[in-house]
Design a protein around this motif. Structure first.
Motif, PDB file in Angstrom:
ATOM      1  N   ALA A 115      10.321 -10.603   1.355  1.00 47.55           N
ATOM      2  CA  ALA A 115       8.893 -10.317   1.260  1.00 47.55           C
ATOM      3  C   ALA A 115       8.634  -8.928   0.676  1.00 47.55           C
ATOM      4  O   ALA A 115       9.435  -7.999   0.827  1.00 47.55           O
ATOM      5  CB  ALA A 115       8.249 -10.424   2.645  1.00 47.55           C
ATOM      6  N   THR A 116       7.474  -8.803   0.038  1.00 48.57           N
ATOM      7  CA  THR A 116       7.086  -7.517  -0.547  1.00 48.57           C
ATOM      8  C   THR A 116       6.518  -6.564   0.486  1.00 48.57           C
ATOM      9  O   THR A 116       6.510  -5.351   0.290  1.00 48.57           O
ATOM     10  CB  THR A 116       6.030  -7.727  -1.642  1.00 48.57           C
ATOM     11  N   GLY A 117       5.971  -7.120   1.570  1.00 50.63           N
ATOM     12  CA  GLY A 117       5.292  -6.311   2.576  1.00 50.63           C
ATOM     13  C   GLY A 117       3.784  -6.394   2.480  1.00 50.63           C
ATOM     14  O   GLY A 117       3.066  -5.826   3.300  1.00 50.63           O
ATOM     15  N   VAL A 118       3.277  -7.141   1.474  1.00 51.33           N
ATOM     16  CA  VAL A 118       1.832  -7.371   1.351  1.00 51.33           C
ATOM     17  C   VAL A 118       1.599  -8.877   1.310  1.00 51.33           C
ATOM     18  O   VAL A 118       2.502  -9.656   0.999  1.00 51.33           O
ATOM     19  CB  VAL A 118       1.246  -6.709   0.090  1.00 51.33           C
ATOM     20  N   ASP A 119       0.365  -9.301   1.623  1.00 52.91           N
ATOM     21  CA  ASP A 119       0.053 -10.720   1.646  1.00 52.91           C
ATOM     22  C   ASP A 119      -0.004 -11.304   0.243  1.00 52.91           C
ATOM     23  O   ASP A 119      -0.413 -10.638  -0.712  1.00 52.91           O
ATOM     24  CB  ASP A 119      -1.294 -10.958   2.335  1.00 52.91           C
ATOM     25  N   GLY A 120       0.363 -12.572   0.151  1.00 53.84           N
ATOM     26  CA  GLY A 120       0.212 -13.289  -1.111  1.00 53.84           C
ATOM     27  C   GLY A 120       1.414 -13.174  -2.025  1.00 53.84           C
ATOM     28  O   GLY A 120       2.351 -12.397  -1.777  1.00 53.84           O
TER      29      GLY A 120
END
Length: 301
Positions: A115-120
């Motif tokens: 995951a990037t750490g942000v939503d979407g």
């Protein structure tokens, strides 16, 4: 893993809630109830399912097991987006919670996404070399952690995560020991030929997410002309055999190699309302039929 777990007698086939539009991304679309999704899985003759996003099914391990069992389903595993590249963040506690559920519910696969750490999934940062070192070390560590708990870990290359593009996928395969979740759709959209990966790294594939893709829309995502979310809404994912992800040859290669993991049917979709979900079960039925036939055909080189 034995053939007794299959719905076809030969393949271990499962379904995922995303085929009914159930997704972890906020604002993704209308979310159908677990009762409808699991009920339609049972009506289709599916006997195993991934758990879907956090909150879709009970988080209590025993309740999760019992809920699935009430629909004659067993647990396959869970898709877990987790931040792996930040040196000041330890992903192990969150992963251990998922492993607790899988142990009790009978799930045997931990599907990790970086995951990037942000939503979407429409944007992502770039990794530094320090980030890469941390990410690769975490993959090996979490893979070992899962093995100690009797669960197989697999990295899921995924659009909008830190492992999306071809060079990123190959860097992981060449510099870590974790297994690969072969997601034919996300690989293709990220610029990786899923058949090429299947043939080159057959022994690293421990789990398969089967998606078919309209290449025209995938290429628009690659060029930045539309977002990933917009492409899904426009029907980028189609039933198996209706797109250009070489599904028949991928499946044939896996079968010939003796792959004994799960074939999970996934056709990501975004729903506007309850009635929008009416097509989901039919699409899954088409994909199941195609998968059965593909597994019986010889691979053509």
């Amino acid at each position: 893993m034995t053939s007794a777990d299959t719905t076809t007698g030969r393949l271990r086939i499962a379904a995922a809630p995303i085929s009914w539009g159930v997704c972890e991304v906020p604002g993704w679309g209308y979310q159908l109830s677990p009762e409808r999704v699991l009920g339609e899985m049972r009506e289709l003759g599916v006997t195993a399912a991934e758990t879907g996003p956090e909150g879709f099914l009970p988080t209590s391990p025993a309740e999760l097991r019992d809920t699935l069992a009430s629909y004659d389903l067993r647990c396959v595993g869970s898709f877990v987006p987790v931040v792996l590249h930040k040196s000041d963040h330890d992903p192990a506690p969150a992963v251990n919670e998922v492993l607790d559920r899988l142990e009790t519910s009978g799930g045997d696969v931990l599907v990790l996404a970086a995951a990037t750490g942000v939503d979407g999934y429409d944007d992502r940062p770039d990794l530094t070399e320090e980030d890469w070192t941390t990410l690769l070390a975490n993959l090996d560590r979490l893979g070992d952690l899962a093995t100690e708990r009797g669960v197989t870990a697999a990295l899921h290359p995924h659009v909008g995560t830190m492992i999306e593009k071809r060079d990123e996928v190959y860097r992981v395969l060449e510099n870590s020991t974790i297994g690969l979740c072969l997601d034919t759709g996300h690989l293709l959209i990220g610029g990786t030929d899923p058949l090429e990966v299947t043939q080159a790294f057959t022994d690293r594939i421990t789990h398969a997410h089967l998606k078919d893709v309209k290449v025209e829309l995938a290429e628009q995502v690659q060029r930045g002309e539309i977002t990933y979310t917009d492409a899904v809404a426009q029907g980028m994912y189609v039933p198996l055999g209706a797109g250009e992800a070489h599904i028949a040859r991928v499946v044939g290669t896996l079968v010939d190699a003796g792959f004994n993991g799960w074939y999970v049917l996934e056709q990501d979709t975004i729903l506007a309302d309850e009635s929008d979900g009416d097509a989901a079960a039919g699409n899954v039925a088409v994909s199941m039929s195609f998968l059965r036939k593909a597994a019986q055909r010889p691979v053509r080189v």
